[in-house]
Design a protein around this motif. Structure first.
Motif, mmCIF file in Angstrom:
data_model
loop_
_atom_site.group_PDB
_atom_site.id
_atom_site.type_symbol
_atom_site.label_atom_id
_atom_site.label_comp_id
_atom_site.label_asym_id
_atom_site.label_seq_id
_atom_site.Cartn_x
_atom_site.Cartn_y
_atom_site.Cartn_z
ATOM 1 N N TYR A 555 0.843 -1.186 0.000
ATOM 2 C CA TYR A 555 0.000 0.000 0.000
ATOM 3 C C TYR A 555 0.884 1.244 0.000
ATOM 4 O O TYR A 555 1.858 1.338 0.749
ATOM 5 C CB TYR A 555 -0.898 0.037 1.246
ATOM 6 C CG TYR A 555 -2.022 -0.970 1.194
ATOM 7 C CD1 TYR A 555 -3.305 -0.600 0.775
ATOM 8 C CD2 TYR A 555 -1.814 -2.285 1.537
ATOM 9 C CE1 TYR A 555 -4.329 -1.518 0.718
ATOM 10 C CE2 TYR A 555 -2.837 -3.225 1.479
ATOM 11 C CZ TYR A 555 -4.093 -2.832 1.065
ATOM 12 O OH TYR A 555 -5.116 -3.735 1.011
ATOM 13 N N SER A 569 -3.201 3.558 -2.729
ATOM 14 C CA SER A 569 -3.244 2.619 -3.857
ATOM 15 C C SER A 569 -2.535 1.345 -3.405
ATOM 16 O O SER A 569 -1.568 1.399 -2.649
ATOM 17 C CB SER A 569 -2.538 3.218 -5.080
ATOM 18 O OG SER A 569 -1.190 3.476 -4.784
ATOM 19 N N THR A 571 -1.067 -2.727 -4.556
ATOM 20 C CA THR A 571 -0.683 -3.656 -5.621
ATOM 21 C C THR A 571 -0.330 -4.985 -4.988
ATOM 22 O O THR A 571 0.179 -5.039 -3.868
ATOM 23 C CB THR A 571 0.536 -3.125 -6.401
ATOM 24 O OG1 THR A 571 1.578 -2.841 -5.473
ATOM 25 C CG2 THR A 571 0.190 -1.874 -7.174
#
Length: 920
Positions: A555, A569, A571
């Motif tokens: 994060y 965001s 991943t």
């Protein structure tokens, strides 16, 4: 040219004569610059300072101009260093703008080639177009209003063109709009018919929710009555249910009391049983003591019997040896020789013992060193295999980086400080499961980068004997960041599921760790678990962290520049590729040093052992020789002394056996006394045991009685609970029915309120607004049931659907187009009037301008032709136009003929020579 020069021009034509370089042009330049002209007007230099005499820092131009009633003096001081000017009017400071205004008032135009034509600008005069030549002539010698009339004509003509185009476009648009309005008219009539059907549909849709509301309201009233009836039945069942509850509670209380009595009784029985067991154990112990006393007496009897046998055997042996001794002669004295051999043997044995100890110690040490060497070799083999795998991975993925690595290992002497190999070889993950966090955090370019401690070393490495390899290199910060502390202790983050910072998951050389802390802040990026993932929103909100790792995700949190809110965001983590195998380089270095030390130690041990083995062989040979000598001496003189010694020893043994006699009668009496005392203790224990057994029997009887009572009370309780459950089922059924009706009533009530809200919303009524009378009147003409309303609604929708492709925009567009036609018609009439006025103005101004222009051109042409005739040449000037109404294209045409054989030609830079152009 001049340090100081003053020129006084006379009336009419003034001519300055002189050889090249005597300063003719300097006077012309001074006139131009002194009258606020720019250097570009002269075509010589682009900076004002370049016009000052070389070697001087300042130049001055002063010009006196005729003006009624008083002349004006304009002075310009030019400074070379700053390339700037200072202005004076009548020797008082002035601005450039003031000077330009004074010069313009006298109609002086140094930028007009028709009024001021410097030597270097003659070529530009011939490049002037006819139009430019006309405007320059108007400005220079024409009356002031002539050029103004020309400008007005061009502006009026431009406006006239714009108005003509505008009128033409608007007329076309007006025709198209009228045609479009005719098409819209029929659609508007159809729209109004469709609108009547739509209004009826809207009124039906307004009444429908009111009818639906009334139906639901009636259902609500019916359910409410049923609920109240069930509520009364439920109250009666609860009143009947209360006595059962009271009886069950009484039965449970009795069971509780009986259970407490049973527990007390059982505890007392257990205590007495424990005491009985202790008494039985004591009795068994007494029996064992009696058996041990009897066993001890039997052993003493056996011992006395064995003593008598040994005495008889000893006396017999002494008798045999004495007989042998009596028959032996007296032997020679060999003791001094034997003592000498024994002394020498003792010294040899001491030396051999010391050597054996030394050999044993050295072998043990050698064995330890060999085991340690084998362990180190095995461990180095494991580390080299891991390192080889990592290097093969590097070679397969980044061939240029691997080539640079081989070069670095062969050229370490070229660098001032330590150079770290690519990070994927230097980083050692403590747990391979954590490798994915480090690889996802560090870019691939940095994973394959070499790390340098100084910039000079990095530059040396990047040259690499001019090898053309694509290799990444970074420089560690000058001040080490490897020991930087995190913003908060990890213990503060444990409650969010974080277990470590990234830096604690791997080891690396100080320079690599310093770079990663500086570039990637690995000391301040926490790693969490699935628990962190489950509470991620809370973590982001409460911790203000900028980067977070959970079990499988990364994060990144940023702060919005506009809203100041946190934007996150995430991943998914990719699997590790480079750090799955790790080598501890510190451990490897230590092992290699240890291996070298052990090798040196083993060589030393082997040398010492060889020397000791040689010494051992020599001593062993000497020892064997002495022992053989001693053996021969002993065989000659020891037999008599042996017999005497043995007989003496046997006499001592015999005396000791006679002294060790045992009194069996006394021992038997002592054993009987001990057994009687133990039997007395056994009798006391049996008495106590019988007393305890008598106490425990009544307690067991009470225990059985209590168990029977508990069984009876439990059965009564079960019967009551069975009856209670039956009543409870009926009560729960009634409660269930009540709750269902209550819920249905609540749902219907909410539905009623929702339908009421929808109905008021459809009719566009406020919360406190009364129902309009117009709706009541309209609703009376409409059906009263949902089925009829739906049928009527479908019929009207079908009729309305026949009017396709119509909307309110048709009417709006029709009204809008009608209004626009009216506005456009008025606008067009206004512009036509304006166009007529412009045409009239153009005609008036044109007449004034042409009358002045033709007079001026006739005068110029007369003089121009006369001058050319005096040179036996022909020249004329005329007004040139392509279109009478295109005033911006009017111009002056110069035509000349210098040779009798040629025709009149328009003056141009391509047809005439430089001299012909200059004369013209």
């Amino acid at each position: 040219t001049y340090t100081l020069c003053e020129v006084h021009p006379g009336p009419n034509l003034n001519v300055v004569l002189g050889a090249n370089g005597t300063g003719k042009s300097s006077i012309v330049c001074a006139i131009c610059l002194g009258l606020a002209g720019k250097p570009s007007f002269l075509g010589r230099a682009d900076k004002i300072g370049l016009f000052v005499k070389q070697g001087c820092m300042k130049g001055v131009v002063e010009i006196e101009l005729f003006k009624s009633p008083d002349n004006i003096i304009i002075t310009r001081e030019i400074y070379v260093v700053s390339n700037a000017s200072v202005w004076f009017i009548n020797r008082k400071p002035a601005t450039l703008k003031t000077v330009e205004e004074q010069i313009a008032a006298l109609n002086i135009q140094v930028d007009n080639l028709c009024q001021f034509l410097p030597q270097d600008k003659v070529g530009e005069f011939t490049k002037l177009s006819k139009t430019e030549l006309l405007e320059a002539t108007e400005k220079s010698i024409g009356p002031p209003e002539m050029y103004q009339f020309h400008c007005e004509l061009k502006n009026f003509r431009e406006k006239e063109k714009e108005l003509e185009n505008l009128c033409r476009e608007k007329t076309t648009s007006l025709e198209k709009m009228k045609q479009r309005v005719e098409r819209y008219k029929q659609d508007v009539e159809r729209y109004h018919e469709c609108k009547r059907h739509v209004d009826l549909i809207e009124m039906l849709e307004r009444k429908r929710p009111w009818v639906e509301y009334e139906n639901v309201r009636e259902q609500h009233e019916q359910v409410k009555q049923n609920r109240n009836q069930v509520k009364k039945e439920l109250k009666c069942l609860k009143e009947m249910h209360t006595p059962w509850t009271k009886k069950i509670q009484e039965a449970e209380e009795n069971l509780k009391n009986l259970d407490m009595k049973t527990r007390d009784n059982t505890a007392e029985i257990r205590t007495i049983s424990q005491k009985c067991k202790e008494k039985q154990d004591a009795l068994e112990m007494k029996d064992k003591q009696i058996e041990e006393i009897n066993q001890a007496f039997r052993m003493k009897k056996d011992e006395e019997s064995n003593r008598q046998k040994k005495i008889n055997q000893t006396q017999k042996i002494i008798e045999e040896w004495q007989n042998e001794l009596d028959t032996m002669a007296v032997c020679e004295n060999l003791q001094p020789q034997i003592d000498a051999v024994n002394s020498e043997l003792r010294s040899l044995q001491e030396e051999r013992a010391n050597i054996d100890n030394d050999v044993s110690d050295l072998r043990a040490e050698k064995s330890n060193q060999e085991r340690e060497e084998k362990r180190i070799i095995d461990r180095l083999g494991q580390l080299n295999n891991i390192m080889h795998m990592k290097e093969e991975n590097l070679k397969m993925r980044f061939r240029d980086t691997h080539s640079a690595l081989m070069w670095l290992r062969n050229n370490k002497d070229k660098f001032k400080k330590k150079v770290c190999e690519p990070m994927m070889l230097e980083i050692n993950v403590k747990d391979s499961r954590h490798a994915k966090y480090i690889e996802n955090h560090i870019s691939t370019n940095d994973m394959k980068a070499f790390v340098f401690e100084c910039q000079e070393d990095m530059e040396t490495f990047l040259v690499r004997d001019h090898q053309k390899l694509r290799v990444n290199a970074v420089c560690a910060p000058a001040e080490s960041c490897a020991e930087n502390l995190p913003s908060r202790p990890i213990e503060e983050l444990h409650r969010y599921g974080f277990f470590s910072y990234l830096r604690e998951l791997f080891d690396a050389p100080p320079s690599v760790m310093s770079y990663l802390c500086y570039q990637y802040r690995v000391h301040d990026v926490p790693v969490g678990t699935e628990r962190t993932r489950d509470m991620i929103e809370r973590v982001i909100k409460e911790t203000n962290l900028r980067q977070i790792y959970t079990a499988e995700e990364r994060y990144v949190i940023k702060l919005s520049s506009y809203t100041k809110q946190s934007l996150s965001s995430n991943t998914c983590l990719r699997e590790a590729q480079y750090l799955t195998s790790s080598v501890d380089m510190d451990e490897r270095g230590q092992l290699e040093n240890q291996q070298q030390d052990i090798g040196n130690t083993l060589k030393s041990l082997n040398a010492r052992l060889t020397a000791l083995f040689d010494r051992q062989k020599l001593l062993e040979h000497k020892d064997n020789k002495l022992r053989q000598e001693k053996k021969e001496l002993l065989e000659r003189g020891n037999r008599r002394r042996q017999l005497e010694s043995k007989i003496g020893v046997k006499y001592d043994s015999l005396r000791q056996l006679e002294q060790d006699a045992i009194d069996l009668k006394k021992e038997f009496q002592l054993a009987n006394v001990k057994i009687k005392a133990i039997n007395k203790q056994k009798a006391e224990l049996v008495t106590e045991l019988m007393h305890l057994i008598k106490r425990i029997i009544p307690l067991n009887i009470v225990k059985v009685a209590l168990a029977l009572q508990m069984t009876k009370v439990t059965a009564e309780k079960n019967r009551l609970q069975s009856e209670y459950k039956a009543g409870t089922v009926q009560l729960r059924a009634a409660q269930q029915r009540f709750h269902e009706l209550d819920n249905r009533k609540q749902l219907l009530y909410e539905k009623c309120m929702e339908l009421m809200k929808q109905a008021r919303h459809v009719c566009r009524l406020g919360p406190d607004q009364d129902f309009p009378e117009e709706f009541q009147v309209a609703f009376q003409t409409l059906p009263d049931t949902l089925e009829e309303i739906d049928a009527f609604l479908n019929e009207e929708k079908t009729r309305a659907s026949c009017f396709t492709g119509l909307s309110a925009s048709v009417v709006e567009e029709y009204n809008k187009q009608t209004q626009e036609i009216q506005q456009l018609t008025e606008f067009l009439e206004e512009k036509k009037k304006e166009l007529s006025n412009y045409k009239q103005n153009i005609s008036q101004v044109k007449e004034k301008w042409l009358s002045l222009l033709k007079v001026m051109i006739e005068q110029i042409n007369g003089k121009f032709s006369a001058f050319f005739s005096s040179m036996q040449c022909v020249g004329e000037i005329d007004l040139h136009m392509e279109n009478e109404e295109e005033y911006e294209k009017y111009g002056i045409r110069i035509r000349v003929k210098f040779h009798s054989s040629s025709e009149l030609h328009e003056l141009s830079p391509y047809h005439h020579s430089g001299g012909e152009k200059t004369v013209s």
